[in-house]
Design a protein around this motif. Structure first.
Motif, PDB file in Angstrom:
ATOM      1  N   ILE A   1      33.360 -62.303  90.538  1.00 24.29           N
ATOM      2  CA  ILE A   1      33.531 -63.794  91.019  1.00 24.29           C
ATOM      3  C   ILE A   1      32.420 -64.639  90.523  1.00 24.29           C
ATOM      4  O   ILE A   1      32.556 -65.862  90.080  1.00 24.29           O
ATOM      5  N   GLY A   2      31.087 -63.836  90.480  1.00 19.20           N
ATOM      6  CA  GLY A   2      29.851 -64.516  90.191  1.00 19.20           C
ATOM      7  C   GLY A   2      30.114 -65.027  88.611  1.00 19.20           C
ATOM      8  O   GLY A   2      29.700 -66.303  88.112  1.00 19.20           O
TER       9      GLY A   2
ATOM     10  N   LEU B   1      40.060 -67.434  90.921  1.00 19.85           N
ATOM     11  CA  LEU B   1      39.677 -68.518  91.701  1.00 19.85           C
ATOM     12  C   LEU B   1      40.610 -68.569  92.900  1.00 19.85           C
ATOM     13  O   LEU B   1      39.778 -69.000  93.945  1.00 19.85           O
ATOM     14  N   LEU B   2      41.629 -68.443  92.849  1.00 18.72           N
ATOM     15  CA  LEU B   2      42.636 -68.569  93.894  1.00 18.72           C
ATOM     16  C   LEU B   2      42.631 -67.498  94.891  1.00 18.72           C
ATOM     17  O   LEU B   2      42.921 -67.916  96.293  1.00 18.72           O
ATOM     18  N   GLY B   3      41.493 -66.400  94.875  1.00 14.04           N
ATOM     19  CA  GLY B   3      41.220 -65.701  95.881  1.00 14.04           C
ATOM     20  C   GLY B   3      39.954 -66.143  96.787  1.00 14.04           C
ATOM     21  O   GLY B   3      39.772 -65.319  97.539  1.00 14.04           O
ATOM     22  N   GLN B   4      39.338 -67.238  96.252  1.00  9.27           N
ATOM     23  CA  GLN B   4      38.124 -67.475  97.046  1.00  9.27           C
ATOM     24  C   GLN B   4      38.395 -68.493  97.946  1.00  9.27           C
ATOM     25  O   GLN B   4      39.475 -69.417  98.141  1.00  9.27           O
TER      26      GLN B   4
ATOM     27  N   ARG C   1      40.166 -77.608  90.080  1.00 13.21           N
ATOM     28  CA  ARG C   1      39.549 -78.354  88.745  1.00 13.21           C
ATOM     29  C   ARG C   1      40.261 -77.310  87.679  1.00 13.21           C
ATOM     30  O   ARG C   1      40.794 -77.843  86.477  1.00 13.21           O
ATOM     31  N   ALA C   2      40.430 -76.113  87.631  1.00 14.92           N
ATOM     32  CA  ALA C   2      40.718 -75.370  86.814  1.00 14.92           C
ATOM     33  C   ALA C   2      42.388 -75.867  86.535  1.00 14.92           C
ATOM     34  O   ALA C   2      42.836 -75.753  85.456  1.00 14.92           O
ATOM     35  N   ALA C   3      43.009 -75.693  87.637  1.00 18.67           N
ATOM     36  CA  ALA C   3      44.761 -75.894  87.764  1.00 18.67           C
ATOM     37  C   ALA C   3      44.772 -77.507  86.889  1.00 18.67           C
ATOM     38  O   ALA C   3      45.843 -77.570  85.861  1.00 18.67           O
ATOM     39  N   ARG C   4      44.082 -78.315  87.296  1.00 14.93           N
ATOM     40  CA  ARG C   4      43.951 -79.857  86.464  1.00 14.93           C
ATOM     41  C   ARG C   4      44.004 -79.614  85.130  1.00 14.93           C
ATOM     42  O   ARG C   4      44.665 -80.139  84.198  1.00 14.93           O
TER      43      ARG C   4
END
Length: 492
Positions: free
Chosen positions: A344-345, A377-380, A388-391
């Motif tokens: 994650i980091g 990221l979707l697990g956070q 932002r990533a999806a965009r």
């Protein structure tokens, strides 16, 4: 071919530029060759470094530049623990580097000739095929074999003048695309049609190869096929799944990890994560999964990344390891939780300003690396980085629905080759994870219309996913029981 090579002298990386120049007779200095050599070796798994160094030297030798070296490590030609492709490649490289100074042994010639059959590329691998021809070209009596091999090669020349690394990657594309379609709610009849094909090309040992023209099965294809068939209909495909699981366990290493190919070959982080994801769908084999997770944790570097695998993106193995070790029904030791925190980091520290992710920290964003990162990221709990990533990811979609990205697959490692469908499939897989993180609202979003199609959803009434199983902690689905999947958490 000359036109193709001329077009690649100025791009594609140092290796491409060097070999194109060499093939065109423009030469490559010793410094250039040494830079290529060190660059290649630095991007491969440690256990393969010696062989890759010899391979690069052989490539320059095949192209008529570079001297036949006297100081090649003999371990580069030790085939005792190699899978068949690597063994044939090593024998061919040994013959090429000998440069006619030493005769090719009878056993070596027998092995090399055994791969040649007019009209067929052995195991679908054109690089090995061409290496064998170069190894045999100066062997007396092999003229006919070499000529027939060249005719076979030219059957695969593309319209742009170039040649592919392998004839195709149909089965690997099929398992990934099937899993992505399953996770995103494709029609049942489409999914079962895909599954029927996979069952037909499953090998007798229970595994799958990257293409139906190859005999060597691999962990990557087999694990994803297991996930897809299980998610689609575990009862209908019970027997193929069972055979596949048995084949996976049969290649497990003594260190608890899993190799890409057969038993006795080195275990790898990415393949171990893939195996855990597949075995976890079965709800058993904990005695196999736990040692595999410990092996995976031991492989991780301090920055959260893992040793090089079969992807050019440093986020490919982390996203598979993250899903393999995400908290769910299974209890993990502290070392596994620490591994996930480092993953994650790594992702949180490497997001670019445009919201996307590159193949390496600081590299320009690309779609397939962003798809890998988005799944993590979707697990956070904080949805902002995922938004932002999806965009960014959605902005890479073309009008035909496909997604543009850089080459991602490596073969042989670390040389990249481009399979555009894989970008579409991994993007769709990430979007399948994303849709299961979004709280449905009554807001009407005008659908994107295409000729001859109708909107797939209406406000408040999304189309139900085709896969009937609940969410699970595997490649097909995001982890359940996490903050991001809770109704009261901050959804994207």
């Amino acid at each position: 071919m000359v036109r193709y090579l001329e077009g690649h002298r100025g791009g594609g990386g140092l290796m491409d530029a060097a070999v194109a120049s060499a093939a065109l007779g423009r030469g490559t200095g010793h410094l250039w060759q040494r830079q290529v050599l060190e660059g290649v070796v630095s991007r491969v798994p440690e256990f393969a470094g010696t062989r890759k160094r010899a391979l690069v030297r052989a490539i320059f030798r095949m192209l008529g530049v570079g001297d036949a070296p006297d100081n090649v490590d003999s371990h580069a030609f030790d085939v005792s623990a190699l899978h068949p492709w690597a063994a044939v490649q090593a024998v061919a490289v040994k013959a090429i580097l000998a440069g006619g100074r030493a005769p090719v042994g009878r056993d070596d010639v027998t092995l090399l000739v055994s791969t040649q059959r007019p009209g067929t590329v052995w195991e679908g691998n054109l690089l090995v095929h061409l290496s064998v021809l170069h190894a045999l070209v100066n062997v007396p009596g092999m003229e006919g074999v070499v000529d027939a091999g060249l005719r076979t090669t030219f059957m695969h020349q593309r319209e742009d003048g170039g040649l592919p690394f392998v004839t195709d990657t149909d089965t690997w594309c099929t398992v990934i695309a099937g899993l992505a379609l399953c996770s995103s709610g494709a029609p049942h009849e489409v999914l079962h049609h895909i599954a029927g094909h996979l069952v037909r090309v499953q090998h007798a040992n229970g595994g799958w190869s990257y293409t139906d023209g190859a005999q060597l099965t691999d962990t990557d294809c087999t694990t994803v096929a297991v996930e897809f068939l299980h998610e689609l209909d575990a009862d209908t495909y019970r027997d193929p799944i069972r055979y596949a699981v048995d084949s996976l366990i049969a290649v497990r290493g003594a260190d608890g990890g899993f190799p890409t190919y057969g038993a006795g070959t080195p275990s790898e982080a990415c393949m171990t994560a893939a195996a855990v994801n597949a075995l976890s769908t079965q709800g058993r084999h904990d005695d196999v999964v736990q040692p595999a997770l410990r092996f995976l944790a031991d492989c991780q570097k301090s920055d959260g990344s893992f040793p090089p695998g079969w992807s050019g993106s440093c986020l490919h193995t982390p996203f598979r390891a993250y899903l393999a070790a995400h908290p769910g029904s299974r209890q993990f030791p502290p070392v596994v939780h620490d591994m996930n925190r480092r993953i994650i980091g790594l992702v949180q520290a490497s997001q670019n300003e445009d919201g996307g992710f590159g193949q390496r920290n600081g590299a320009p964003s690309d779609a397939i690396s962003t798809a890998y990162a988005l799944i993590i990221l979707l697990g956070q709990a904080d949805p902002a980085p995922a938004v932002r990533a999806a965009r960014y990811l959605l902005a890479q979609q073309r009008s035909d629905g496909g997604v543009s990205s850089v080459p991602d697959m490596l073969g042989p490692r670390p040389f990249p080759y481009h399979v555009p469908l894989l970008t579409d499939a991994f993007t769709l897989l990430a979007l399948g994870h994303l849709t299961r993180r979004i709280r449905h609202s009554g807001v009407i979003v005008p659908p994107r219309r295409h000729l001859g199609t109708e909107p797939a959803t209406t406000a408040g009434n999304p189309v139900a996913p085709s896969c009937s199983r609940p969410l699970d902690t595997d490649l097909a689905h995001p982890p359940s029981g996490t903050a991001a999947s809770s109704p009261d958490s901050g959804e994207a």
